[in-house]
Design a protein around this motif. Structure first.
Motif, PDB file in Angstrom:
ATOM      1  N   HIS A  19      76.238  49.349 -54.742  1.00 32.38           N
ATOM      2  CA  HIS A  19      76.232  47.895 -54.531  1.00 32.38           C
ATOM      3  C   HIS A  19      75.486  47.164 -55.642  1.00 32.38           C
ATOM      4  CE1 HIS A  19      77.283  49.259 -50.453  1.00 32.38           C
ATOM      5  NE2 HIS A  19      77.900  48.114 -50.362  1.00 32.38           N
ATOM      6  N   PHE A  20      75.705  47.572 -56.880  1.00 34.99           N
ATOM      7  CA  PHE A  20      75.100  46.858 -58.007  1.00 34.99           C
ATOM      8  C   PHE A  20      75.759  45.489 -58.136  1.00 34.99           C
ATOM      9  CE2 PHE A  20      74.197  51.270 -59.171  1.00 34.99           C
ATOM     10  CZ  PHE A  20      72.859  51.185 -59.502  1.00 34.99           C
ATOM     11  N   ARG A  37      71.879  42.296 -62.849  1.00 30.84           N
ATOM     12  CA  ARG A  37      72.942  43.258 -62.518  1.00 30.84           C
ATOM     13  C   ARG A  37      72.402  44.492 -61.813  1.00 30.84           C
ATOM     14  NH1 ARG A  37      76.953  43.574 -67.724  1.00 30.84           N
ATOM     15  NH2 ARG A  37      77.765  41.478 -67.526  1.00 30.84           N
ATOM     16  N   SER A  38      71.135  44.826 -62.038  1.00 35.00           N
ATOM     17  CA  SER A  38      70.588  46.039 -61.432  1.00 35.00           C
ATOM     18  C   SER A  38      70.135  45.818 -59.987  1.00 35.00           C
ATOM     19  CB  SER A  38      69.432  46.583 -62.266  1.00 35.00           C
ATOM     20  OG  SER A  38      68.364  45.664 -62.289  1.00 35.00           O
ATOM     21  N   LYS A  39      70.182  44.582 -59.500  1.00 43.03           N
ATOM     22  CA  LYS A  39      69.816  44.303 -58.111  1.00 43.03           C
ATOM     23  C   LYS A  39      71.002  44.587 -57.196  1.00 43.03           C
ATOM     24  CE  LYS A  39      66.522  40.701 -59.291  1.00 43.03           C
ATOM     25  NZ  LYS A  39      66.274  39.268 -59.325  1.00 43.03           N
ATOM     26  N   CYS A  40      70.698  45.063 -55.999  1.00 41.53           N
ATOM     27  CA  CYS A  40      71.759  45.340 -55.022  1.00 41.53           C
ATOM     28  C   CYS A  40      72.270  44.045 -54.406  1.00 41.53           C
ATOM     29  CB  CYS A  40      71.229  46.205 -53.891  1.00 41.53           C
ATOM     30  SG  CYS A  40      70.581  47.780 -54.413  1.00 41.53           S
ATOM     31  N   VAL A  41      73.559  44.034 -54.110  1.00 39.48           N
ATOM     32  CA  VAL A  41      74.159  42.935 -53.360  1.00 39.48           C
ATOM     33  C   VAL A  41      74.565  43.472 -51.993  1.00 39.48           C
ATOM     34  CG1 VAL A  41      74.926  41.650 -55.393  1.00 39.48           C
ATOM     35  CG2 VAL A  41      76.429  43.376 -54.399  1.00 39.48           C
ATOM     36  N   GLU A  42      74.676  42.599 -51.003  1.00 34.26           N
ATOM     37  CA  GLU A  42      74.985  43.035 -49.644  1.00 34.26           C
ATOM     38  C   GLU A  42      76.414  43.520 -49.487  1.00 34.26           C
ATOM     39  OE1 GLU A  42      73.817  40.386 -46.543  1.00 34.26           O
ATOM     40  OE2 GLU A  42      71.816  40.121 -47.394  1.00 34.26           O
ATOM     41  N   ARG A  43      77.341  42.967 -50.283  1.00 33.67           N
ATOM     42  CA  ARG A  43      78.750  43.315 -50.112  1.00 33.67           C
ATOM     43  C   ARG A  43      79.441  43.386 -51.468  1.00 33.67           C
ATOM     44  NH1 ARG A  43      83.847  42.370 -49.684  1.00 33.67           N
ATOM     45  NH2 ARG A  43      85.010  42.723 -47.789  1.00 33.67           N
ATOM     46  N   VAL A  44      80.335  44.345 -51.598  1.00 27.28           N
ATOM     47  CA  VAL A  44      81.218  44.409 -52.767  1.00 27.28           C
ATOM     48  C   VAL A  44      82.653  44.434 -52.249  1.00 27.28           C
ATOM     49  CG1 VAL A  44      79.553  45.540 -54.293  1.00 27.28           C
ATOM     50  CG2 VAL A  44      81.073  46.935 -52.900  1.00 27.28           C
ATOM     51  N   ARG A  81      66.385  47.665 -51.419  1.00 30.87           N
ATOM     52  CA  ARG A  81      67.379  46.808 -52.074  1.00 30.87           C
ATOM     53  C   ARG A  81      67.281  46.833 -53.588  1.00 30.87           C
ATOM     54  NH1 ARG A  81      69.642  41.918 -48.989  1.00 30.87           N
ATOM     55  NH2 ARG A  81      70.593  41.921 -51.012  1.00 30.87           N
ATOM     56  N   GLY A  82      66.577  47.814 -54.142  1.00 28.42           N
ATOM     57  CA  GLY A  82      66.471  47.934 -55.588  1.00 28.42           C
ATOM     58  C   GLY A  82      67.049  49.242 -56.090  1.00 28.42           C
ATOM     59  N   ASP A  83      67.469  50.092 -55.176  1.00 35.37           N
ATOM     60  CA  ASP A  83      68.103  51.358 -55.510  1.00 35.37           C
ATOM     61  C   ASP A  83      69.492  51.304 -54.899  1.00 35.37           C
ATOM     62  OD1 ASP A  83      69.087  53.929 -55.617  1.00 35.37           O
ATOM     63  OD2 ASP A  83      67.224  54.879 -55.000  1.00 35.37           O
ATOM     64  N   CYS A  84      70.463  50.930 -55.686  1.00 39.27           N
ATOM     65  CA  CYS A  84      71.795  50.634 -55.168  1.00 39.27           C
ATOM     66  C   CYS A  84      72.655  51.877 -54.942  1.00 39.27           C
ATOM     67  CB  CYS A  84      72.503  49.677 -56.107  1.00 39.27           C
ATOM     68  SG  CYS A  84      71.565  48.177 -56.412  1.00 39.27           S
ATOM     69  N   LEU A  85      72.073  53.067 -55.098  1.00 33.28           N
ATOM     70  CA  LEU A  85      72.821  54.300 -54.890  1.00 33.28           C
ATOM     71  C   LEU A  85      72.361  55.074 -53.665  1.00 33.28           C
ATOM     72  CD1 LEU A  85      72.963  55.544 -58.580  1.00 33.28           C
ATOM     73  CD2 LEU A  85      74.743  54.380 -57.283  1.00 33.28           C
ATOM     74  N   HIS A  86      71.161  54.838 -53.176  1.00 30.29           N
ATOM     75  CA  HIS A  86      70.622  55.596 -52.048  1.00 30.29           C
ATOM     76  C   HIS A  86      70.330  54.667 -50.880  1.00 30.29           C
ATOM     77  CE1 HIS A  86      69.703  57.940 -55.683  1.00 30.29           C
ATOM     78  NE2 HIS A  86      70.111  58.941 -54.917  1.00 30.29           N
ATOM     79  N   TYR A  87      70.546  55.164 -49.688  1.00 25.61           N
ATOM     80  CA  TYR A  87      70.356  54.363 -48.481  1.00 25.61           C
ATOM     81  C   TYR A  87      69.049  54.694 -47.779  1.00 25.61           C
ATOM     82  CZ  TYR A  87      75.216  52.773 -48.575  1.00 25.61           C
ATOM     83  OH  TYR A  87      76.404  52.195 -48.916  1.00 25.61           O
TER      84      TYR A  87
END
Length: 104
Positions: A19-20, A37-44, A81-87
């Motif tokens: 979710h970058f 761009r490196s911040k996560c967004v809620e929806r893609v 919300r700063g690691d867009c690959l791990h939950y």
């Protein structure tokens, strides 16, 4: 019984959505990722890797189960919300586990 009855079941879990803050949510080379761009967004809008996997892998054909858990709107569940690959846990991985159990 036949040999196919005794073989392991092949379950493929679709690659989780990143979710970058990019057009497709994917990571871009580090030298092209600015702070915004490196911040996560809620929806893609889509997960290009998942779409590719769904074109190639077919349940009942080359895998037994194709598990797609539709995480396009789960960007708020990423680690701080700063690691867009791990939950965060509990979170998307628990959803995958629940759907995996439902598939049998």
């Amino acid at each position: 019984g036949s040999k196919s009855e005794h073989r392991p079941k092949i379950v493929y879990v679709i690659t989780p959505t990143a979710h970058f803050n990019t057009p497709d949510g994917q990571y871009i080379r580090k030298d092209r990722m600015d702070d915004e761009r490196s911040k996560c967004v809620e929806r893609v809008s889509y997960n290009p890797r998942a779409e590719l996997e769904k074109r190639i892998l077919k349940a009942g054909v080359n895998v037994d189960v194709l598990l797609d858990y539709d995480d396009l709107e789960l960007g708020a569940l990423h680690v701080q919300r700063g690691d867009c690959l791990h939950y965060c846990m509990p979170g998307a991985a628990d959803l995958v586990a629940a759907r995996l159990l439902d598939s049998f």
